[in-house]
Motif scaffolding. Structure first.
Motif, mmCIF file in Angstrom:
data_model
loop_
_atom_site.group_PDB
_atom_site.id
_atom_site.type_symbol
_atom_site.label_atom_id
_atom_site.label_comp_id
_atom_site.label_asym_id
_atom_site.label_seq_id
_atom_site.Cartn_x
_atom_site.Cartn_y
_atom_site.Cartn_z
ATOM 1 N N THR A 111 0.814 -1.207 0.000
ATOM 2 C CA THR A 111 0.000 0.000 0.000
ATOM 3 C C THR A 111 0.855 1.268 0.000
ATOM 4 O OG1 THR A 111 -0.181 -0.023 2.411
ATOM 5 C CG2 THR A 111 -1.872 -1.201 1.180
ATOM 6 N N ALA A 112 0.192 2.396 -0.195
ATOM 7 C CA ALA A 112 0.861 3.689 -0.337
ATOM 8 C C ALA A 112 1.682 4.047 0.894
ATOM 9 C CB ALA A 112 -0.181 4.773 -0.594
ATOM 10 N N GLY A 113 2.839 4.661 0.665
ATOM 11 C CA GLY A 113 3.677 5.154 1.749
ATOM 12 C C GLY A 113 4.613 4.138 2.359
ATOM 13 N N VAL A 114 4.629 2.923 1.843
ATOM 14 C CA VAL A 114 5.450 1.854 2.416
ATOM 15 C C VAL A 114 6.872 1.925 1.875
ATOM 16 C CG1 VAL A 114 5.834 -0.644 2.299
ATOM 17 C CG2 VAL A 114 3.602 0.241 2.985
ATOM 18 N N GLU A 115 7.848 1.639 2.747
ATOM 19 C CA GLU A 115 9.240 1.483 2.336
ATOM 20 C C GLU A 115 9.723 0.108 2.799
ATOM 21 O OE1 GLU A 115 13.643 3.628 2.719
ATOM 22 O OE2 GLU A 115 11.852 4.586 3.574
ATOM 23 N N ILE A 116 10.251 -0.673 1.851
ATOM 24 C CA ILE A 116 10.779 -2.005 2.161
ATOM 25 C C ILE A 116 12.291 -1.942 2.025
ATOM 26 C CG2 ILE A 116 10.792 -4.441 1.492
ATOM 27 C CD1 ILE A 116 7.951 -4.063 0.444
#
Length: 200
Positions: free
Chosen positions: A160-165
């Protein structure tokens, strides 16, 4: 390579990339574009020896760009849609069948990233609260998604939006990633939670 397409399709794909490279220098003449639909080719960059196979890449007039690095493979029925934003995919990546990447808020994918089939990556959300029903579809806000180098994303994952992996992560099949995942993690579930660490 023969298991994916015929020699005729391969030759046609190379010819199409060469023809497009004469108009747009950001498309490498040694790429292979096989039976794929590219919309907005002036805003699309494709690296050397990358191949697109029966997929769709769309950059509308009000979008920014889509950049694909070298030796990256985009499989059949994948859909990369800049949708008023942008998408960057690094080198030596794999985008599996039926993957959808929506770039409204920006999607940045590093090098050596594997994205298995049926994964959905969205960089936007619809604004629901306090919005009349007839305006709901038009109210959208973006938040950038960042996937760092050396990440493996299993099949049927939603990001989803705004995620950083972070770098060197594994996201288990069927997971729903709603929060950022730190480097060197294995995350599974809906919502995805870190269950194991990987040595960096």
């Amino acid at each position: 390579m023969a298991k994916y397409y015929s020699k005729w399709e391969k030759a046609l794909g190379r010819w199409r990339a060469l023809r497009l490279s004469l108009v747009n220098r950001q498309i490498h003449p040694k790429a292979e574009i096989i039976c794929s639909h590219l919309y907005g080719t002036d805003k699309i960059a494709i690296g050397e020896r990358s191949w697109l196979y029966y997929c769709r890449v769309r950059v509308s007039s009000h979008s920014k760009y889509i950049h694909i690095g070298a030796r990256t493979k985009v499989e059949c029925n994948a859909f990369l849609n800049a949708h008023k934003g942008y998408i960057t995919i690094g080198s030596r990546c794999f985008v599996g069948p039926n993957v959808i990447i929506q770039g409204f808020g920006g999607v940045e994918i590093g090098n050596h990233v594997m994205i298995a089939g049926n994964t959905f990556i969205s960089s936007s959300n619809h604004i629901f609260e306090g919005v009349p029903a007839d305006e709901f579809l038009d109210r959208e806000e973006g938040a950038k998604v960042v996937i760092h180098d050396d990440v493996w994303i299993g099949s049927n994952v939603t990001i989803t939006a705004g995620v950083e992996i972070g770098p060197r992560c594994v996201i288990g099949a069927g997971s729903v990633v709603t929060r950022s995942i730190p480097a060197g993690s294995v995350a599974v579930g809906a919502p995805a939670k870190v269950v194991k660490s990987i040595p960096l």
